[in-house]
Design an enzyme around this catalytic site. Sequence first.
Site, mmCIF file in Angstrom:
data_model
loop_
_atom_site.group_PDB
_atom_site.id
_atom_site.type_symbol
_atom_site.label_atom_id
_atom_site.label_comp_id
_atom_site.label_asym_id
_atom_site.label_seq_id
_atom_site.Cartn_x
_atom_site.Cartn_y
_atom_site.Cartn_z
ATOM 1 N N HIS A 458 0.773 -1.298 -0.117
ATOM 2 C CA HIS A 458 -0.104 0.092 0.017
ATOM 3 C C HIS A 458 0.878 1.076 0.107
ATOM 4 O O HIS A 458 0.704 2.083 -0.958
ATOM 5 C CB HIS A 458 -1.058 -0.145 1.203
ATOM 6 C CG HIS A 458 -1.862 1.066 1.484
ATOM 7 N ND1 HIS A 458 -1.497 2.218 1.968
ATOM 8 C CD2 HIS A 458 -3.090 1.647 0.843
ATOM 9 C CE1 HIS A 458 -2.248 3.411 2.049
ATOM 10 N NE2 HIS A 458 -3.367 2.723 1.159
ATOM 11 N N ARG A 564 -8.598 3.517 -8.998
ATOM 12 C CA ARG A 564 -8.886 2.611 -8.025
ATOM 13 C C ARG A 564 -9.965 3.290 -7.130
ATOM 14 O O ARG A 564 -9.677 4.123 -6.326
ATOM 15 C CB ARG A 564 -7.803 2.339 -6.914
ATOM 16 C CG ARG A 564 -6.769 1.385 -7.868
ATOM 17 C CD ARG A 564 -5.706 1.257 -6.862
ATOM 18 N NE ARG A 564 -4.618 0.262 -7.160
ATOM 19 C CZ ARG A 564 -3.493 0.497 -7.719
ATOM 20 N NH1 ARG A 564 -2.789 1.668 -8.005
ATOM 21 N NH2 ARG A 564 -2.409 -0.615 -8.111
ATOM 22 N N ARG A 620 -11.949 1.251 -12.128
ATOM 23 C CA ARG A 620 -12.182 -0.156 -11.646
ATOM 24 C C ARG A 620 -12.951 -0.226 -10.425
ATOM 25 O O ARG A 620 -12.881 0.586 -9.510
ATOM 26 C CB ARG A 620 -10.757 -0.500 -11.228
ATOM 27 C CG ARG A 620 -10.585 -1.938 -11.114
ATOM 28 C CD ARG A 620 -10.045 -2.643 -9.741
ATOM 29 N NE ARG A 620 -9.435 -2.023 -8.823
ATOM 30 C CZ ARG A 620 -8.186 -2.234 -8.223
ATOM 31 N NH1 ARG A 620 -7.552 -2.953 -9.112
ATOM 32 N NH2 ARG A 620 -7.829 -1.277 -7.347
ATOM 33 N N GLU A 749 -5.788 -10.649 -13.833
ATOM 34 C CA GLU A 749 -4.656 -10.817 -12.730
ATOM 35 C C GLU A 749 -4.695 -12.032 -11.875
ATOM 36 O O GLU A 749 -4.251 -12.247 -10.939
ATOM 37 C CB GLU A 749 -5.084 -9.463 -11.912
ATOM 38 C CG GLU A 749 -6.551 -9.317 -11.302
ATOM 39 C CD GLU A 749 -6.483 -8.000 -10.703
ATOM 40 O OE1 GLU A 749 -5.714 -7.293 -9.996
ATOM 41 O OE2 GLU A 749 -8.029 -7.645 -10.593
ATOM 42 N N THR A 771 -0.485 -6.893 -13.175
ATOM 43 C CA THR A 771 0.526 -7.645 -12.885
ATOM 44 C C THR A 771 0.717 -7.935 -11.045
ATOM 45 O O THR A 771 1.876 -8.505 -10.925
ATOM 46 C CB THR A 771 1.759 -7.125 -13.601
ATOM 47 O OG1 THR A 771 1.760 -5.826 -13.676
ATOM 48 C CG2 THR A 771 1.207 -7.721 -15.275
ATOM 49 N N CYS A 835 -1.735 -2.486 -15.884
ATOM 50 C CA CYS A 835 -1.895 -1.270 -14.851
ATOM 51 C C CYS A 835 -1.266 -1.771 -13.651
ATOM 52 O O CYS A 835 -1.447 -1.017 -12.736
ATOM 53 C CB CYS A 835 -3.178 -0.731 -14.788
ATOM 54 S SG CYS A 835 -4.450 -2.251 -14.087
HETATM 55 C C1 PEP Z 1 -2.728 -5.167 -9.817
HETATM 56 O O1 PEP Z 1 -3.087 -6.067 -9.212
HETATM 57 O O2 PEP Z 1 -1.899 -5.273 -10.738
HETATM 58 C C2 PEP Z 1 -3.590 -4.020 -9.827
HETATM 59 C C3 PEP Z 1 -3.144 -2.874 -10.589
HETATM 60 O O3 PEP Z 1 -4.630 -3.817 -8.728
HETATM 61 P P1 PEP Z 1 -4.311 -3.654 -7.366
HETATM 62 O O4 PEP Z 1 -2.873 -3.055 -7.318
HETATM 63 O O5 PEP Z 1 -4.889 -2.479 -6.834
HETATM 64 O O6 PEP Z 1 -4.535 -4.922 -6.958
HETATM 65 MG MG MG Z 2 -5.167 -6.309 -8.463
#
Ligand code: PEP
Ligand code: MG
Length: 879
Positions: A458, A564, A620, A749, A771, A835
């Site tokens: 995070h 997000r 998303r 993913e 990714t 992304c």
């Molecule tokens: C990912 O999983 O690569 C993604 C972009 O989503 P998050 O990082 O929010 O899980």
């Molecule tokens: Mg993700």
Amino acid sequence: MSKKYLYLFSEGNANMRELLGGKGANLAEMTNIGLPVPQGFTITTEACTQYYEDGRQINDAIMAEIMEYVAKMEELNGKKFGDLTNPLLVSVRSGARASMPGMMDTILNLGLNDEVVAAMIAGNPDPAFERFVYDSYRRFIQMFSDVVMEVGKKYFEQLIDKMKEDRGVKQDVELTAADLKELAEQFKAEYKAQIGSDFPSDPKTQLMEAIKAVFRSWDNPRANVYRRDNDIPYSWGTAVNVMPMVFGNLNENSGTGVAFTRDPATGEKKLMGEFLTNAQGEDVVAGVRTPMPISQMEEKFPEAFKQFVDVCGILENHYRDMQDMEFTVENGKLYMLQCRNGKRTAQAALKIACDLVDEGMRTEEEAVAMIDPRNLDTLLHPQFDQKALKAATPMGKGLGASPGAACGKIVFTADDAVAWAERGEKVVLVRLETSPEDITGMKSAQGILTVRGGMTSHAAVVARGMGECCVSGCGDIIMDEENKQFQLGGKTFKEGDFISIDGTTGNIYDGVIPTVDAQIAGEFGRIMAWADKYRKLKVRTNADTPTDAKKARELGAEGIGLCRTEHMFFDPERIAAFREMICSDTVEEREEALDKILPYQQADFKALYEALEGNPVTIRFLDPPLHEFVPTEEPEIEKLAAAKGKTVQEIKDIINGLHEFNPMMGHRGCRLAVTYPEIAAMQTKAVIRAAIEVQKEHPEWKVVPEIMIPLVGDVKELKYVKKTVVATADAEVAASGIDLKYEVGTMIEIPRACLTADEIAANADFFCFGTNDLTQMTFGFSRDDSGKFLNAYYDAKIFENDPFAKLDQEGVGKLMKMAIDLGKPVNPNLHIGICGEHGGDPSSVEFCHKIGLNYVSCSPFRVPVARLAAAQAAIADKK
Ligand code: PEP
Ligand code: MG
């Protein structure tokens, strides 16, 4: 024919850098173009890899070839190892394919022993010469013992200090020939005491040991770290260059220097450099004496200076790039010891590239290819003052998770960060890990330091999005949050103490290191415009707020690839409604709470569309597990209980019920929309209503929202959620009276989504590779915890890089390729992007270009990096 492992300088050329290393290839090239280079040989990088394959041994065949080349070198130079009339002395230096300054080993003056020393002195009655010989001898014993036998410098330094004390002098140069002679004897005795055998007197034995030491230094800890930071594969190995010594410390008619053909700090076209008379190269670097500016060399050695200036011109024209050179003048005669494309600051890199185009030396494409995209980061973020940084020693190291430099007082909570910043203090927020609740505190801080968490934690993701410095996952910190203090490097840091962190290297420093603001020079725009001309990949940004989106647009983003939405829920007004939603018992109750959030989301999305002015915006739907949103503090729990008309215990039971053993594999992503379709319905309304408003206000734009469903592993999940999305969206569009188009796609993913991408593609308008999760689930590594064991993986050579930072092309990349190959034939209109955090990593961007993605999406401050990397991939492809 057996493999050739050695090359005379006259046998190689600049194109043989893979085999001869950068230094060897350039020594060969300088030889070819007729520059004065002492003639030696290069042992190839393949010999280095063979050394490791043979269990860290130089095998007999290579050993024999080295001896053959020693004979050739002796012949060429009319000198012989150990000869008492014409002794050959050499330097032994490492030289990998990419330059790794200061990372590996060098040995000078090799070939000296008692007999050679005595013979040299006997052949020259000048007392200054005697001093020179003993000085070279003691330096050699010291360097050989330290570098080759790993005895440790300190023993020798102690002996020098003692000698100076005994003689009542302060400087090394005040020691006489007799003192140095005695010191050489003491050094040999020290060697014997430490190693248990006599100092090797046979020059050939010395040479073999030195070569092994250079090979070994490829695997030393600092070289391993440097390689990882600079994307240099371990498999490359290093070459070894053996070159006859020329002596800048022979007499007052000699000297040594280093120079650049352009200023490496600013890029200005002028000869820059330093020079010392009567000195060896290491003296210039070590700062024992203050060197003179290169211009003064003209007065001292007019002939050699003139020749050197000519050489600079020849080398620049030849390499068509700024050169960094080492040279020596021995008895008035110039020798070139090294040249390479000089390291430079990001700013200088841009200026030099533009100037070379203006001077007709380079094409635009070549100029774009010359810039290291990773360096652009330094142009966009504050950096430490370089002088102050050089003088500082790191207390510890974490992951360089978000670039830039930060210096401030330590605070331990997000609330303190906000409060202290409001009263004008600069703070660094130190946390075990961060959570979405910390966002305002993170914003108020200069930088963020966490004990736990990797490159996609995070803290790392959010800090990169904000363009704020972050060092994550410094596991050496012993945290004592309760008492607002932590320990690192043997020191206790308390709240209010100053700390400095470097988000590029991951280094952590005690106290204040001043920072300087980023400066974007005019050349930046020129290079970026050229990059845009040549790249095929589009570059979008991961942005959740209009401010981030605007910043990204300024930096060249062509759309939003990932918004997000959950980041919008943490605002105090919204979080209350969101928590009410979580603690609802019925659909109606949930819808009531969601209705409170709808106007906020709609306004947020509207502002995003406005910031993007008709460019694509991918939104998303809610992704994280719900437990991330529930309160942890008693008063907050009480507030929620009052709002829901429940008891505190009932709320606590609900919160406890949200506990999951593996939340990242738990109730999140599209699974939330499967359980609570009303959340997806609310988000759809917000997306479509906002788009309709903006489309009406701006008929000149074409607003086509892209709704992205996360964490789909089975096409039936997508179909199920899509039913709600389409029904809701179509109803909104029909009621609006305008013909708004929208798209529904999915994140890819989960490995199963890649394996069944043909089925999914038939039901999706677009794919976007997440990714971060795809890496997590392909390796089965927790993206938040893997930092704890990855260091052991680097040490064991299982991994060279963090797969969360640099895409694992063989595994995760193969899944991506499979998804494209399965998906595209089924749905030729499918557009595909990435992304995950890899969308801003240069080597990963290159891979995305190769497998034919339409766009990469990355945090705002990485947009220029991605634009440049995409252009470089396209330019390399053309070749
Ligand atoms: C990912 O999983 O690569 C993604 C972009 O989503 P998050 O990082 O929010 O899980
Ligand atoms: Mg993700």
